[in-house]
Design a protein around this motif. Structure first.
Motif, PDB file in Angstrom:
ATOM      1  N   PRO A  79       0.826  -1.213   0.000  1.00  0.00           N
ATOM      2  CA  PRO A  79       0.000   0.000   0.000  1.00  0.00           C
ATOM      3  C   PRO A  79       0.860   1.263   0.000  1.00  0.00           C
ATOM      4  O   PRO A  79       1.951   1.280   0.576  1.00  0.00           O
TER       5      PRO A  79
ATOM      6  N   GLU B 238      -0.450   7.058   6.849  1.00  0.00           N
ATOM      7  CA  GLU B 238      -0.011   7.330   8.220  1.00  0.00           C
ATOM      8  C   GLU B 238       1.392   6.760   8.436  1.00  0.00           C
ATOM      9  O   GLU B 238       1.688   5.647   8.009  1.00  0.00           O
ATOM     10  N   LEU B 239       2.233   7.509   9.122  1.00  0.00           N
ATOM     11  CA  LEU B 239       3.589   7.041   9.395  1.00  0.00           C
ATOM     12  C   LEU B 239       3.666   6.379  10.775  1.00  0.00           C
ATOM     13  O   LEU B 239       2.850   6.656  11.650  1.00  0.00           O
ATOM     14  N   PRO B 240       4.644   5.487  10.956  1.00  0.00           N
ATOM     15  CA  PRO B 240       4.828   4.839  12.265  1.00  0.00           C
ATOM     16  C   PRO B 240       5.519   5.760  13.270  1.00  0.00           C
ATOM     17  O   PRO B 240       6.029   6.822  12.918  1.00  0.00           O
TER      18      PRO B 240
ATOM     19  N   ARG C 106      -1.876   9.892  16.615  1.00  0.00           N
ATOM     20  CA  ARG C 106      -1.507   9.192  17.850  1.00  0.00           C
ATOM     21  C   ARG C 106      -0.424   9.991  18.580  1.00  0.00           C
ATOM     22  O   ARG C 106       0.651  10.223  18.041  1.00  0.00           O
TER      23      ARG C 106
ATOM     24  N   ASN D 262       2.410   1.553  20.181  1.00  0.00           N
ATOM     25  CA  ASN D 262       3.389   1.085  19.221  1.00  0.00           C
ATOM     26  C   ASN D 262       4.755   1.618  19.620  1.00  0.00           C
ATOM     27  O   ASN D 262       4.862   2.704  20.205  1.00  0.00           O
ATOM     28  N   VAL D 263       5.788   0.827  19.338  1.00  0.00           N
ATOM     29  CA  VAL D 263       7.155   1.203  19.685  1.00  0.00           C
ATOM     30  C   VAL D 263       8.025   1.162  18.437  1.00  0.00           C
ATOM     31  O   VAL D 263       7.634   0.604  17.409  1.00  0.00           O
TER      32      VAL D 263
ATOM     33  N   LEU E   3      10.624   4.890   5.792  1.00  0.00           N
ATOM     34  CA  LEU E   3      10.114   4.329   7.052  1.00  0.00           C
ATOM     35  C   LEU E   3      11.242   3.910   7.994  1.00  0.00           C
ATOM     36  O   LEU E   3      11.148   2.899   8.696  1.00  0.00           O
TER      37      LEU E   3
ATOM     38  N   ASN F 166      12.685   4.020  11.106  1.00  0.00           N
ATOM     39  CA  ASN F 166      12.304   4.463  12.450  1.00  0.00           C
ATOM     40  C   ASN F 166      12.835   3.575  13.565  1.00  0.00           C
ATOM     41  O   ASN F 166      12.220   3.449  14.627  1.00  0.00           O
TER      42      ASN F 166
ATOM     43  N   VAL G  91       0.750  -3.443  16.818  1.00  0.00           N
ATOM     44  CA  VAL G  91       0.806  -4.542  15.850  1.00  0.00           C
ATOM     45  C   VAL G  91       1.388  -5.802  16.508  1.00  0.00           C
ATOM     46  O   VAL G  91       2.331  -5.719  17.306  1.00  0.00           O
TER      47      VAL G  91
ATOM     48  N   VAL H 117      -0.465  -5.473   6.590  1.00  0.00           N
ATOM     49  CA  VAL H 117      -0.044  -5.372   5.192  1.00  0.00           C
ATOM     50  C   VAL H 117       1.016  -6.401   4.823  1.00  0.00           C
ATOM     51  O   VAL H 117       1.192  -6.708   3.643  1.00  0.00           O
ATOM     52  N   ARG H 118       1.704  -6.946   5.817  1.00  0.00           N
ATOM     53  CA  ARG H 118       2.762  -7.907   5.484  1.00  0.00           C
ATOM     54  C   ARG H 118       3.203  -8.656   6.726  1.00  0.00           C
ATOM     55  O   ARG H 118       3.193  -8.086   7.824  1.00  0.00           O
TER      56      ARG H 118
ATOM     57  N   ASP I  41       1.802  -3.202   9.999  1.00  0.00           N
ATOM     58  CA  ASP I  41       0.401  -2.808   9.852  1.00  0.00           C
ATOM     59  C   ASP I  41       0.247  -1.655   8.860  1.00  0.00           C
ATOM     60  O   ASP I  41       1.223  -1.178   8.271  1.00  0.00           O
TER      61      ASP I  41
ATOM     62  N   SER J 260      -0.240   1.395   9.094  1.00  0.00           N
ATOM     63  CA  SER J 260       0.536   2.613   9.344  1.00  0.00           C
ATOM     64  C   SER J 260       2.032   2.309   9.293  1.00  0.00           C
ATOM     65  O   SER J 260       2.836   3.130   9.726  1.00  0.00           O
ATOM     66  N   TYR J 261       2.370   1.149   8.775  1.00  0.00           N
ATOM     67  CA  TYR J 261       3.757   0.686   8.671  1.00  0.00           C
ATOM     68  C   TYR J 261       4.439   0.631  10.035  1.00  0.00           C
ATOM     69  O   TYR J 261       5.661   0.756  10.135  1.00  0.00           O
ATOM     70  N   ASN J 262       3.624   0.464  11.094  1.00  0.00           N
ATOM     71  CA  ASN J 262       4.247   0.140  12.369  1.00  0.00           C
ATOM     72  C   ASN J 262       4.721  -1.301  12.318  1.00  0.00           C
ATOM     73  O   ASN J 262       4.109  -2.147  11.652  1.00  0.00           O
ATOM     74  N   VAL J 263       5.826  -1.584  13.021  1.00  0.00           N
ATOM     75  CA  VAL J 263       6.404  -2.925  13.048  1.00  0.00           C
ATOM     76  C   VAL J 263       6.544  -3.386  14.493  1.00  0.00           C
ATOM     77  O   VAL J 263       6.441  -2.588  15.424  1.00  0.00           O
TER      78      VAL J 263
END
Ligand SMILES: [Mo]
Ligand SMILES: [Mo]
Lengths: 385, 385
Positions: free
Chosen positions: A257, A261-263, A294, A355-356, A371, A373, B264, B297-298, B351, B353-356
């Motif tokens: 995708p 929104e960014l992490p 957030r 989220n961390v 991304l 981060n 996530v 997403v992955r 996810d 929001s590209y959080n990992v």
């Protein structure tokens, strides 16, 4: 200066002057970030120091003849002048942090070379934006909040910045991001109380709180609603995240995708990497931010590479839950471990969804270097006593 | 069986029977999870195997005399019977994954002992819930969507489950979570097409998609709107995240927000830790989910401890962007590295929001053992050829 760029030899010759303190990653198009230690001196980044990310030459827009084109349902196009926009729609001001998808990319390139501008930690900045709400403009054009529910819809933006073949910069955001209750997406004509600077989209730009910089289209020419995302290269074949296993031979841009929104993110801005610091007590400073409204709930700082942690003090404005569009600055003053000769300083933030940030760069490495981060690390040397 | 618990010697003697396959973490109150390998056999978890997290004895509620109390603006209280609820409000069905804040807590205890039930990876399950929308009920009681904008408001829930001193389980969610457009918060009376089982809140429970299990109050007795969060112990002094530096001597529960949206998450459900697997090809299975309606997403899977990764295949239902309330199941079939005697299998999800997920447990360790979402690792032995 107000001359059409196409008639000039160098399409970038009409670009505006820039502040000499900016660290330039690319001159044509112009891409630059402020020195990290200046970045967190102010909660609102001064316009001159706000990071600049241009994909194309800066267009010369004549404000008097400028018209924003807004495509309504059924294809009817409104053409709104700046005075009309300001008169018809209430002025709305929001403090928003913008971050480039490639912020901190240089740390990824240290793992394995990626394709993209070598941003440090300062491709992120915060301003008080003033303008009209996109939802008010779309409502005026005939769209209602519920429209987006009939299948996923997108709001597409086209810039007035164009490449040599005449193709404009473009991007889109989900309809619900634009039209949801409490949506703070702006068509902004002011930045920190001043007229929008040319590098930041004069006379009108999109500001999408909580969403990657690339969707915040500058020099806005046209807005439309579509069942498809923007066909733009930058929406379709760029600004997407992939597994570290994917390389330029195997990448399929349709499988990921477009970043919206960014992490959660944070970085140390002071001390600088490689600095020599006095023994005794050390003050560490930085920023923290997360996408999607957030808020930042905590920043942990380590002086020993992540073995032990302390909780930093958050500064800057508190924001409304679910609409925390701007960063928090933070600082920590702590005793330097006696006998240490070097300090491996680390920071990591936690957002309102808990989220961390990931511990290391390698497992989030991706071919486009977006991304980035992971925990931010700065190594400093202790001055002898 | 329908007798008041207070008159009995053992307040848990009225608890319902349970499926023998459940792995029990606590009998009184009853807390149990299904075996991990059964968990991902079905996209919708069978009711009998859905994880159970009770804080108190299961109340014996008489459906005929049951009334839901709904406090309207100004304090007027509506009392709604089950038939009235079903008649007055449209039935709404949503597929939602619920996850306990303590899911995967046992991995945190392996780093340093924490206080709480020693959950494995299966304190998470998915069902198709049927009921009425909370927003419809609150609108009927006189609340409007905009109400929450006058200062942060909260929707408070009280259960009919009570401790020996008569204090009920309670929790709250932000008003915007309950009342926003597209809010799918349910007062559910059905679970996978069946009447709600006693252990899952019969006759009526709250289902808050995207939010930690603890706010999904079962055996719902009362709903109210307040400028304050629920005064309940579980809202105020539990179910919050802290820095690894905070211990029981230094913790101040007022400094952290109550957990709402979860970060996530993913885990491997097959093979089991310590299993012996044949050489040649291996299939790895698991689940992935994120809070706040953020889709998965992955999922990246490694067979070599995180050195190299492959992208898993996502299965299960796709969901609407921004309303991805349920998990994705995933699997990967890959050749076993020749010559290996042991495999360190790892998974991590990304996810929308590209959080990992963070790489390791130690830096997210917290005294209550919640929010345990580091990469999941399973070590297996290879059978000799
Ligand atoms: Mo960007
Ligand atoms: Mo829980």
């Amino acid at each position: 200066e107000e001359q059409s760029q196409a008639t000039q030899g160098d399409p970038y010759s009409g670009d505006p002057p820039r502040h000499p303190a900016l660290q330039v990653n690319s001159l044509k198009p112009f891409n630059a970030e402020p020195p990290a230690e200046l970045l967190t001196e102010n909660y609102l980044t001064p316009n001159q120091l706000f990071f600049k990310r241009n994909h194309l030459p800066v267009p010369a827009v004549d404000a008097a003849s400028y018209r924003l084109q807004v495509e309504g349902p059924g294809g009817r196009v409104l053409a709104l002048s700046l005075p009309e926009l300001k008169r018809r729609f209430p002025k709305h001001e929001v403090t928003v942090t913008l971050q480039c998808a490639g912020n901190r990319r240089s740390e990824m390139s240290r793992v394995r070379q990626v394709k993209g501008l070598e941003w440090g930690v300062a491709a992120i900045s915060t301003a008080r934006w003033g303008g009209v709400r996109l939802r008010d403009v779309l409502a005026h054009a005939g769209y209602r909040e519920e429209e987006g529910e009939a299948g996923e819809q997108h709001v597409c933006f086209e810039g007035l910045d164009k490449d040599l073949s005449g193709v404009a910069y473009g991007a889109s955001i989900p309809y619900r991001t634009a039209m949801g209750r409490g949506a703070d997406v702006l068509l902004a004509y002011e930045m920190n109380g001043e007229e929008l600077p040319r590098d930041h989209g004069y006379p009108l730009r999109v500001v999408v709180p909580g969403v990657v910089g690339a969707r915040n289209v500058k020099w806005l020419g046209r807005v439309s609603v579509s069942p498809e995302e923007s066909p733009s290269h930058w929406q379709q074949n760029d600004y997407k995240g992939f597994s570290p296993a994917v390389d330029w031979d195997t990448v399929d841009f349709t499988t990921a995708p477009a970043i919206q929104e960014l992490p959660v993110q944070s970085a140390i801005t002071d001390p600088a990497p490689g600095a020599t610091v006095p023994p005794g007590e050390l003050t560490v400073k930085g920023y923290a931010w997360s996408g999607g409204g957030r808020g930042v709930v905590r920043v942990d700082v380590s002086l020993d590479g992540g073995r032990t942690w302390r909780v930093a003090e958050l500064t800057g404005e508190e924001q409304q839950p679910g609409r925390a569009w701007a960063w928090r600055l933070w600082q920590l003053t702590a005793p330097v471990p006696p006998g240490a000769t070097e300090l491996d300083i680390v920071c990591k933030a936690v957002d309102a969804s808990y989220n961390v940030q990931p511990d290391t760069v390698e497992p989030i490495w991706n071919l486009r270097g977006v991304l980035s981060n992971a925990w931010h690390r700065v190594t400093v040397t202790l001055a002898e006593d």
